[in-house]
Design a protein around this motif. Structure first.
Motif, short mmCIF file in Angstrom:
data_model
loop_
_atom_site.label_atom_id
_atom_site.label_comp_id
_atom_site.label_asym_id
_atom_site.label_seq_id
_atom_site.Cartn_x
_atom_site.Cartn_y
_atom_site.Cartn_z
N GLY A 9 34.55 -27.34 -11.51
CA GLY A 9 35.27 -26.11 -11.16
C GLY A 9 34.36 -24.98 -10.74
N PRO A 10 33.41 -24.59 -11.60
CA PRO A 10 32.51 -23.50 -11.21
C PRO A 10 31.72 -23.77 -9.93
N ILE A 11 31.31 -25.01 -9.73
CA ILE A 11 30.53 -25.33 -8.52
C ILE A 11 31.39 -25.16 -7.27
N PHE A 12 32.63 -25.67 -7.29
CA PHE A 12 33.49 -25.56 -6.12
C PHE A 12 33.92 -24.10 -5.86
N VAL A 13 34.18 -23.34 -6.93
CA VAL A 13 34.55 -21.93 -6.74
C VAL A 13 33.37 -21.14 -6.20
N LEU A 14 32.17 -21.37 -6.72
CA LEU A 14 30.99 -20.70 -6.20
C LEU A 14 30.75 -21.09 -4.74
N ALA A 15 30.92 -22.36 -4.43
CA ALA A 15 30.76 -22.81 -3.04
C ALA A 15 31.78 -22.14 -2.13
N SER A 16 33.01 -21.94 -2.62
CA SER A 16 34.03 -21.29 -1.79
C SER A 16 33.67 -19.84 -1.51
N LEU A 17 33.08 -19.16 -2.48
CA LEU A 17 32.65 -17.77 -2.27
C LEU A 17 31.54 -17.69 -1.24
N VAL A 18 30.60 -18.62 -1.33
CA VAL A 18 29.49 -18.66 -0.36
C VAL A 18 30.02 -18.97 1.04
N ILE A 19 30.94 -19.92 1.13
CA ILE A 19 31.53 -20.27 2.43
C ILE A 19 32.24 -19.07 3.04
N PHE A 20 33.02 -18.37 2.24
CA PHE A 20 33.74 -17.20 2.75
C PHE A 20 32.76 -16.14 3.25
N ALA A 21 31.75 -15.84 2.45
CA ALA A 21 30.77 -14.82 2.83
C ALA A 21 30.00 -15.23 4.08
N ALA A 22 29.73 -16.51 4.22
CA ALA A 22 28.95 -16.97 5.37
C ALA A 22 29.77 -17.06 6.65
N THR A 23 31.09 -17.16 6.55
CA THR A 23 31.89 -17.39 7.76
C THR A 23 32.80 -16.23 8.16
N ILE A 24 33.04 -15.26 7.31
CA ILE A 24 34.01 -14.21 7.63
C ILE A 24 33.63 -13.44 8.89
N ARG A 25 32.35 -13.15 9.08
CA ARG A 25 31.94 -12.38 10.26
C ARG A 25 31.73 -13.25 11.49
N SER A 26 31.35 -14.50 11.28
CA SER A 26 31.05 -15.34 12.43
C SER A 26 32.27 -16.00 13.05
N VAL A 27 33.26 -16.39 12.24
CA VAL A 27 34.45 -17.05 12.80
C VAL A 27 35.75 -16.30 12.52
N GLY A 28 35.72 -15.34 11.61
CA GLY A 28 36.89 -14.53 11.32
C GLY A 28 37.68 -15.02 10.12
N PHE A 29 38.62 -14.18 9.70
CA PHE A 29 39.41 -14.41 8.50
C PHE A 29 40.27 -15.67 8.59
N LEU A 30 40.86 -15.93 9.75
CA LEU A 30 41.79 -17.05 9.89
C LEU A 30 41.10 -18.41 9.75
N VAL A 31 39.79 -18.44 9.80
CA VAL A 31 39.04 -19.68 9.56
C VAL A 31 38.36 -19.61 8.19
N ALA A 32 37.76 -18.46 7.85
CA ALA A 32 37.01 -18.32 6.61
C ALA A 32 37.89 -18.45 5.38
N ALA A 33 39.05 -17.83 5.40
CA ALA A 33 39.93 -17.87 4.22
C ALA A 33 40.42 -19.28 3.91
N PRO A 34 40.95 -20.02 4.89
CA PRO A 34 41.39 -21.39 4.56
C PRO A 34 40.24 -22.29 4.11
N LEU A 35 39.07 -22.18 4.75
CA LEU A 35 37.93 -22.99 4.32
C LEU A 35 37.58 -22.69 2.86
N SER A 36 37.58 -21.41 2.53
CA SER A 36 37.25 -21.00 1.18
C SER A 36 38.30 -21.49 0.17
N MET A 37 39.58 -21.32 0.49
CA MET A 37 40.64 -21.74 -0.44
C MET A 37 40.68 -23.26 -0.62
N LEU A 38 40.48 -23.99 0.46
CA LEU A 38 40.47 -25.45 0.35
C LEU A 38 39.31 -25.92 -0.51
#
Length: 166
Positions: A88-117
């Motif tokens: 659990g902690p590893i996947f949640v931490l990974a989701s935070l890193v994914i969101f932070a790394a992708t929000i500016r480069s691809v936008g919310f509509l890609v970063a949010a689903p990647l992070s939640m999945l």
């Protein structure tokens, strides 16, 4: 001081609910860390709120909740500590890193689903279809709340040489 009292009929734990004790102690430490991290920001007043007011008082409330858990752990019987799993902690931490790394480069509509999945797979009981439905619903809900209702300058979808701002 020992956390065990030796009585005439054996050993009785002083902490009657170890799970609540550890959870409460963790909440207190996390809240103290947040308050410390916000020490450089202005709280402001109720009339002119500063950037630290809501996060600081949310952290204080969480810390008080943790203190209640600690006190109750001495008064009421409760659950023993369970075995800890890192999934659990590893996947949640990974989701935070994914969101932070992708929000500016691809936008919310890609970063949010990647992070939640990614975060959703932190549970062994994940149901992929339900996770996808939840992800789509939450992405649409958050996009409406942050971009439309709160008018935040959120990049919704960033494509090479094209940025869609709703």
């Amino acid at each position: 001081m020992s956390l065990l009292n030796k009585g005439g009929d054996g050993i009785h734990p002083v902490i009657r609910s170890p799970q609540n004790f550890v959870a409460g102690a963790f909440l207190i430490v996390a809240a103290a860390f947040v308050v410390w991290m916000l020490s450089g920001l202005s709280q402001g007043t109720l009339r002119t709120m500063g950037p630290a007011m809501v996060p600081r008082w949310t952290a204080v409330g969480i810390g008080l909740g943790g203190a209640v858990l600690v006190v109750l752990s001495f008064l009421k019987e409760g659950e023993a500590l369970e075995r800890w799993h890192l999934r659990g902690p590893i996947f949640v931490l990974a989701s935070l890193v994914i969101f932070a790394a992708t929000i500016r480069s691809v936008g919310f509509l890609v970063a949010a689903p990647l992070s939640m999945l990614t975060a959703g797979f932190g549970s062994r009981e994940v149901r992929p279809l339900e996770l996808v439905i939840f992800t789509v619903a939450m992405t649409v809900f958050c996009a409406v709340v942050f971009r439309v209702l709160l008018n935040q300058p959120l990049p919704m979808l960033v494509l090479p040489a094209l940025s869609i701002q709703f």
